[in-house]
Design an enzyme around this catalytic site. Structure first.
Site, PDB file in Angstrom:
ATOM      1  N   LYS A 182      13.597   0.364  -3.515  1.00 41.00           N
ATOM      2  CA  LYS A 182      14.836   0.137  -2.772  1.00 41.00           C
ATOM      3  C   LYS A 182      14.584  -0.016  -1.282  1.00 41.00           C
ATOM      4  CE  LYS A 182      15.946   4.891  -3.965  1.00 41.00           C
ATOM      5  NZ  LYS A 182      16.116   5.980  -3.032  1.00 41.00           N
ATOM      6  N   LYS A 209       5.738  -1.013  -7.719  1.00 45.32           N
ATOM      7  CA  LYS A 209       7.004  -0.559  -8.288  1.00 45.32           C
ATOM      8  C   LYS A 209       8.196  -1.210  -7.575  1.00 45.32           C
ATOM      9  CE  LYS A 209       8.962   3.751  -8.302  1.00 45.32           C
ATOM     10  NZ  LYS A 209       9.244   5.144  -8.654  1.00 45.32           N
ATOM     11  N   LYS A 217       3.619   6.421   2.723  1.00 46.95           N
ATOM     12  CA  LYS A 217       4.744   6.286   3.643  1.00 46.95           C
ATOM     13  C   LYS A 217       4.300   6.415   5.086  1.00 46.95           C
ATOM     14  CE  LYS A 217       8.768   7.573   0.858  1.00 46.95           C
ATOM     15  NZ  LYS A 217       9.976   8.409   0.825  1.00 46.95           N
TER      16      LYS A 217
END
Ligand code: TRP
Length: 341
Positions: free
Chosen positions: A198, A195, A113
């Site tokens: 969202k 993966k 991130k």
């Protein structure tokens, strides 16, 4: 015999999608019958990356509605908003005094991130795993149903619990992660190496639980496939060790689509192969779109029938139910570290 406790949560950010349902919520719905279950909407975690206040307000209710429409039953499980129980942030602070910077620097999710965050990484993002540890430890959680990507966070939770217990005496239950076959990773439709996410840049990465029938068909049509024409399910090649990257031989894109088909229809991958023997990708994709739409239709009916007011009531009742547990545990912690109550 009293039931074991499970705790899990999802962030109210981005669009919840099939991967969230198949990888997490679907399992929770089953587990709630056998476990004393607590499911949280983790808003404190969500703001570790910048969020728009109006959007997050909507998302918090949306995630709760999704829990309910998927079959989480407020009579069996407590559903609540993390920030409604301030003990989470308070325990996080105390655990912060036990965690080492080097331990947090090793977290893969943090590294990923922060690599994306060019404007500088916030302290909250760095501290994310400690807040998650607080979530889990506050409730004497024995079992944490999570996706594989969260294993490292469970590991640090265990480390911190042990460290506290050793220093201040038996206080925390050491939690175990729980990953089922169904907890398998659902991958992105536009990139089967990652993966389903969202926060993906393209909406063609995921099928949101709130997507229209038209969007579902469009996205599945556009989903990447592998070379070849046959509908064949290829198993993962064995991994040499945990650290080695996951090499997908065979047909990773198709495998992912078959997984989705299989989990939503309760058909085994082999049955799906047989069903589409001699047929091509186009026909398989049409079939898959049908399966997805058939799943989403009743789900969305339930979702749309829920009002914000009734959901908020359920969330408040959930917080009422768990708050005494959190309060009791935090008091015990404060006493042990020498605070005056
Ligand atoms: N980090 C989890 C995720 O991204 C969400 C989460 C926050 C969580 N607190 C938790 C999961 C406690 C399990 C237990 O999926």
């Amino acid at each position: 015999m009293s039931k074991q406790r499970i705790f899990s949560g999802i962030q109210p950010s981005g669009n919840l999608h099939l991967g969230n349902y198949l990888g997490a919520i679907k399992n929770w719905v089953k587990l709630q019958n056998d476990f004393d279950s607590i499911f949280c909407v983790v808003d404190l975690h969500a703001i570790t990356v910048p969020q728009d206040p109006e959007k997050i307000r909507k998302k918090i209710i949306e995630v709760a509605k999704i829990y309910l429409a998927c079959g989480i039953d407020p009579k069996k499980s407590a559903i609540f908003i993390q920030s409604h129980v301030p003990e989470h942030a308070e325990l996080c602070w105390i655990l912060n005094t036990l965690v080492k910077i080097s331990e947090l620097e090793r977290m893969t999710q943090f590294k990923d991130k922060s690599a994306k965050n060019k404007e500088g990484v916030g302290m909250g993002l760095f501290d994310y795993p400690v807040l998650m540890a607080a979530d889990i430890l506050l409730y004497d959680t024995q079992v944490v149903p999570v996706g594989e990507d969260q294993l490292q966070h469970i590991e640090i939770t265990r480390t911190l619990a042990n460290r506290f217990n050793k220093k201040f005496g038996e206080t925390f239950v050491i939690p175990e992660p729980f990953i089922t076959r169904e907890g398998m990773r659902i991958m992105g439709l536009d990139d089967p190496a990652k993966k389903m996410s969202k926060s993906a840049e393209s909406e063609y990465n995921y099928i949101a639980l709130t997507d229209s029938e038209e969007a579902v068909r469009r996205k599945i049509k556009k989903a990447v496939t592998d070379s070849g024409t046959e509908i064949k399910y290829t198993d993962d090649p064995p991994r040499v060790d945990e650290a080695s990257p996951r090499v997908e031989a065979g047909k990773p894109a198709l495998k992912n689509l078959i997984n989705i088909y299989s989990l939503l229809s309760d058909k085994k991958p082999q049955e799906i192969e047989e069903l589409y023997a001699g047929k091509g990708y186009a026909e398989f994709k049409e079939g898959l779109a049908e399966v997805v739409v058939d799943f989403l239709r009743p789900f969305q009916e339930k979702y749309n029938a829920l009002t914000d007011e009734e959901v908020l009531k359920i969330l408040q009742a959930g917080a009422e139910k768990v708050r005494p547990l959190a309060r009791k545990k935090l008091e015990e912690v404060k006493k042990k570290v020498g605070f005056i109550l």
